[in-house]
Design an enzyme around this catalytic site. Sequence first.
Site, PDB file in Angstrom:
ATOM      1  N   ASP A   1     124.069  77.735 -13.265  1.00  0.00           N
ATOM      2  CA  ASP A   1     123.784  79.321 -13.279  1.00  0.00           C
ATOM      3  C   ASP A   1     124.001  79.915 -11.941  1.00  0.00           C
ATOM      4  OD1 ASP A   1     121.194  78.162 -12.272  1.00  0.00           O
ATOM      5  OD2 ASP A   1     120.054  78.946 -13.587  1.00  0.00           O
TER       6      ASP A   1
ATOM      7  N   ASP B   1     123.975  74.323 -17.154  1.00  0.00           N
ATOM      8  CA  ASP B   1     122.547  74.687 -16.836  1.00  0.00           C
ATOM      9  C   ASP B   1     122.182  75.736 -18.278  1.00  0.00           C
ATOM     10  OD1 ASP B   1     121.667  73.682 -14.402  1.00  0.00           O
ATOM     11  OD2 ASP B   1     122.480  75.580 -13.195  1.00  0.00           O
TER      12      ASP B   1
ATOM     13  N   LYS C   1     121.232  70.950 -18.309  1.00  0.00           N
ATOM     14  CA  LYS C   1     120.006  70.743 -16.933  1.00  0.00           C
ATOM     15  C   LYS C   1     119.011  71.845 -17.267  1.00  0.00           C
ATOM     16  CE  LYS C   1     121.315  71.886 -12.491  1.00  0.00           C
ATOM     17  NZ  LYS C   1     120.494  72.983 -12.259  1.00  0.00           N
TER      18      LYS C   1
ATOM     19  N   GLU D   1     115.389  73.211 -15.435  1.00  0.00           N
ATOM     20  CA  GLU D   1     114.482  73.355 -14.265  1.00  0.00           C
ATOM     21  C   GLU D   1     113.008  73.194 -14.707  1.00  0.00           C
ATOM     22  OE1 GLU D   1     115.175  76.730 -11.858  1.00  0.00           O
ATOM     23  OE2 GLU D   1     117.304  76.289 -11.901  1.00  0.00           O
TER      24      GLU D   1
ATOM     25  N   GLU E   1     116.296  69.362  -5.499  1.00  0.00           N
ATOM     26  CA  GLU E   1     116.796  70.244  -4.538  1.00  0.00           C
ATOM     27  C   GLU E   1     115.810  70.822  -3.374  1.00  0.00           C
ATOM     28  OE1 GLU E   1     118.495  73.678  -6.452  1.00  0.00           O
ATOM     29  OE2 GLU E   1     118.580  75.094  -4.714  1.00  0.00           O
TER      30      GLU E   1
END
Length: 263
Positions: free
Chosen positions: A45, A84, A112, A114, A181
């Site tokens: 993204d 994402d 994916k 978050e 990250e």
Amino acid sequence: MKTVTLSTLQAMKEQNEKISVLTCYDATFAKIANDAGVDALLVGDTLGMVLQGYDSTLPVTTEQMAYHTACVKRGNTHSFIISDMSFMSYATPEDALKNAGLLMQAGAHMVKLEGDLWLSETIQKLTQNGVPVCAHIGLTPQSVNVIGGFKVQGKSDEQANNILNAAKQLEKSGAAMLLIECVPSDLATKISQSVTIPVIGIGAGAGTDAQVLVLHDMLGLNNRPAKFVRNFMGGQPSIQAAIKAYVDAVKDGSFPSVVHQYS
Ligand code: KIV
């Protein structure tokens, strides 16, 4: 070249072979990255920032992620495609199921998301329904307004323990991969050694199983690159050669070096 699947990536972790991952948003670059030997393409993204010019990833929609995933799929011959899930598209397990389905139908092999412990139920639901999940931990850019900026995470012992525990718990919930990250490299190394699934790092040092960079960053198109970025375009005759240099550097462990990591 052989088709890369989740099992291929899992076997690479088990055989200590480094995995190269690169963001990709269209068919032309998918083909170039395939030919350069990239193992996995991440339809990130970050396209909201590098393609659309926003200052965060928040405005990106599921429809846009599905569109770019389909573009990448059409150019892809054999790499593994991770897409994402956009901001707010997995706020409930039901939303996650519906929106992940759209990305998988567009050509993703994995989605994916978050977050941390709160993702457990969603990961279980997606996995049960045939959707492999990569859990993105550490700095989670969709939460930039909660975090208060794009900052290194896991610097205190307490934060580091929370991230390590989340990694272990998310693996137990069924995550088939982790992306970590912007954390100190010793924490990322510890996490990679504490879980059996492949761990992709960005700004997380050399101890992770895989590395990812944003395509535009590694091609030197960002005039304010983060500390963990290396410009692979310098001195190369073509974009494919630059991407091949990135793949080679990931595979032989020369990228990232100490100058690209947080301690
Ligand atoms: O969206 C993206 O490109 C990402 C990378 C920063 C890893 O998640």
